[in-house]
Scaffold this active site. Sequence first.
Site, PDB file in Angstrom:
ATOM      1  N   ARG A   1       1.147  -1.284  -0.058  1.00 47.50           N
ATOM      2  CA  ARG A   1       0.407   0.018  -0.097  1.00 47.50           C
ATOM      3  C   ARG A   1       0.592   1.233   0.378  1.00 47.50           C
ATOM      4  O   ARG A   1       2.044   1.165   0.894  1.00 47.50           O
ATOM      5  CB  ARG A   1      -0.831  -0.197   1.772  1.00 47.50           C
ATOM      6  CG  ARG A   1      -1.874  -1.158   1.020  1.00 47.50           C
ATOM      7  CD  ARG A   1      -2.750  -0.972   2.470  1.00 47.50           C
ATOM      8  NE  ARG A   1      -4.028  -2.549   2.255  1.00 47.50           N
ATOM      9  CZ  ARG A   1      -4.622  -2.639   3.606  1.00 47.50           C
ATOM     10  NH1 ARG A   1      -4.917  -1.752   5.117  1.00 47.50           N
ATOM     11  NH2 ARG A   1      -5.573  -3.908   2.893  1.00 47.50           N
TER      12      ARG A   1
ATOM     13  N   ARG B   1       2.045   1.132  10.201  1.00 41.63           N
ATOM     14  CA  ARG B   1       1.766   1.142   9.348  1.00 41.63           C
ATOM     15  C   ARG B   1       3.308   1.224   7.879  1.00 41.63           C
ATOM     16  O   ARG B   1       4.217   2.255   8.098  1.00 41.63           O
ATOM     17  CB  ARG B   1       1.409   2.933   8.702  1.00 41.63           C
ATOM     18  CG  ARG B   1       0.510   3.194   7.983  1.00 41.63           C
ATOM     19  CD  ARG B   1       0.095   4.652   7.603  1.00 41.63           C
ATOM     20  NE  ARG B   1      -0.803   4.609   9.200  1.00 41.63           N
ATOM     21  CZ  ARG B   1      -2.205   4.230   9.227  1.00 41.63           C
ATOM     22  NH1 ARG B   1      -2.588   3.994   7.938  1.00 41.63           N
ATOM     23  NH2 ARG B   1      -3.261   4.585  10.433  1.00 41.63           N
TER      24      ARG B   1
ATOM     25  N   GLU C   1      -6.906  -1.032  15.322  1.00 41.31           N
ATOM     26  CA  GLU C   1      -7.415  -1.852  14.577  1.00 41.31           C
ATOM     27  C   GLU C   1      -6.600  -3.395  14.446  1.00 41.31           C
ATOM     28  O   GLU C   1      -5.229  -2.878  13.422  1.00 41.31           O
ATOM     29  CB  GLU C   1      -8.195  -1.507  12.730  1.00 41.31           C
ATOM     30  CG  GLU C   1      -8.092  -2.387  12.133  1.00 41.31           C
ATOM     31  CD  GLU C   1      -7.762  -1.419  10.621  1.00 41.31           C
ATOM     32  OE1 GLU C   1      -8.362  -2.188   9.364  1.00 41.31           O
ATOM     33  OE2 GLU C   1      -8.149  -0.558  11.037  1.00 41.31           O
TER      34      GLU C   1
ATOM     35  N   SER D   1     -10.053  -6.704  10.099  1.00 37.84           N
ATOM     36  CA  SER D   1     -11.621  -5.895  10.002  1.00 37.84           C
ATOM     37  C   SER D   1     -12.596  -6.398   8.840  1.00 37.84           C
ATOM     38  O   SER D   1     -11.386  -7.176   7.680  1.00 37.84           O
ATOM     39  CB  SER D   1     -11.671  -4.576   8.672  1.00 37.84           C
ATOM     40  OG  SER D   1     -11.014  -3.010   9.434  1.00 37.84           O
TER      41      SER D   1
ATOM     42  N   ARG E   1       0.674  -6.599  12.787  1.00 36.80           N
ATOM     43  CA  ARG E   1       0.677  -5.818  13.641  1.00 36.80           C
ATOM     44  C   ARG E   1      -0.219  -7.482  15.291  1.00 36.80           C
ATOM     45  O   ARG E   1      -0.079  -7.019  15.741  1.00 36.80           O
ATOM     46  CB  ARG E   1      -1.184  -5.148  13.309  1.00 36.80           C
ATOM     47  CG  ARG E   1      -0.626  -4.177  12.554  1.00 36.80           C
ATOM     48  CD  ARG E   1      -2.117  -3.569  12.529  1.00 36.80           C
ATOM     49  NE  ARG E   1      -1.569  -1.713  11.210  1.00 36.80           N
ATOM     50  CZ  ARG E   1      -2.447  -1.137  11.284  1.00 36.80           C
ATOM     51  NH1 ARG E   1      -3.305  -0.547  12.254  1.00 36.80           N
ATOM     52  NH2 ARG E   1      -1.584   0.385  11.194  1.00 36.80           N
TER      53      ARG E   1
END
Length: 430
Positions: free
Chosen positions: A262, A277, A349, A352, A391
Amino acid sequence: MHDIRAIRDNPAAFDAGLARRNLPPQSAAILTLDEARRACILAAETAQADRNAASKDVGAAKARGDDAEFERLRALVSDKKEEIARLEEEAKEKDAALRDLLATIPNLPADDVPEGADETGNVEINRWGNPRAFDFQPKEHFEIAGVSHGLDFETAAKLSGSRFVVLQGAIARLHRALAQFMLDIHTLENGLTEVNGPVLVRSETMFGTGQLPKFGEDSYETTNGWWLIPTSEVSLTNLVAGAILDEADLPKRFTAHSLCFRSEAGSAGRDTAGMLRQHQFEKVEMVSITHPDQSDAEQKRMLGCAEGILERLEIPYRTVVLCTGDMGFGARRTYDIEAWLPGQNTYREISSVSTCGDFQARRMNARFRPAGGGKPDFVHTLNGSGLAVGRCLIAVVENGQQADGSVLLPKALHPYMGGKTHITPEGQLA
């Protein structure tokens, strides 16, 4: 992609759904374009009928020696041919414009999704585990002595730039163990089929799951037109692109461990420290392809699969349902699972789990044939992280950190770590 027939039948409901996403009404612009497209198609069909009739009369006029009528009809046939070509091209252009417009409009939220403008409107629905009470000030993952030996941001920056990391030694093994542990649980216990798919995909594949055309800047495109996947949701969901499945074959449940890429466009200054991130990371993804009647239940099942991983790893978490203003482009409903990170003293988070209804299926033309016969219908697609590996590593080491800089590993991981139970302050497995 939205069903144009549903918008025609109830434009007010369509605009009301967009309003819940804090977006302006779009039905008028969509229907104006749709009506113009349909008018061109009807005019072309009428012109074709006139041409066919004139073509039949040409021979009759010639047979009876009516030269004037013969020439008139022949000219009419020629004119109609040009008119038909023009109208068909106009219809094609308007159809492309309509498709392009619909492709940029997000999915409509399910009726039970809470309304809100941003993440502050999310609603907590579950909490598991009690955050550990430390008798020292807990550190973030990159500050823990036993962990910092295995995180090399400086070398990664030299190789690739910012937002990359080189993992070494015990931390590299822990990262690998987490992915293996997740895959084993999902395949051996949760009934998912493991897939090892491409991380380079075509533009139409990215379009199918909604990354294109609107979010191209969030991903990386190669010079020859391939895209690096932002998540294996893209390749897994597109396994059924263009297919007509038998209803008896549903649901299809897939999982994959893959590299993800990303660009993190728009995230400048956010989470720059550590590996929270990154431009390149790994995830174990879950994707389900279901009958429309089963998708809501399937989302709850997938949520339980992801929560179960954290419970086995003894990581406290909370689950929230995202509000209308915080959902992703293709989602009808999304549950976020947030793991407790004591170094930040907050939940972050880690997964999801979203249901997309038939939104993606329409984009990729994925359908099923009803068991009782009848016209094929669109499947429903769902996706969820099960989990983000990096994560999860952060959550494991922060929750297992000790005052001396060592890290106690969850019991569930001991078999995957060769029987080792902790990481020493010097970064060694013991």
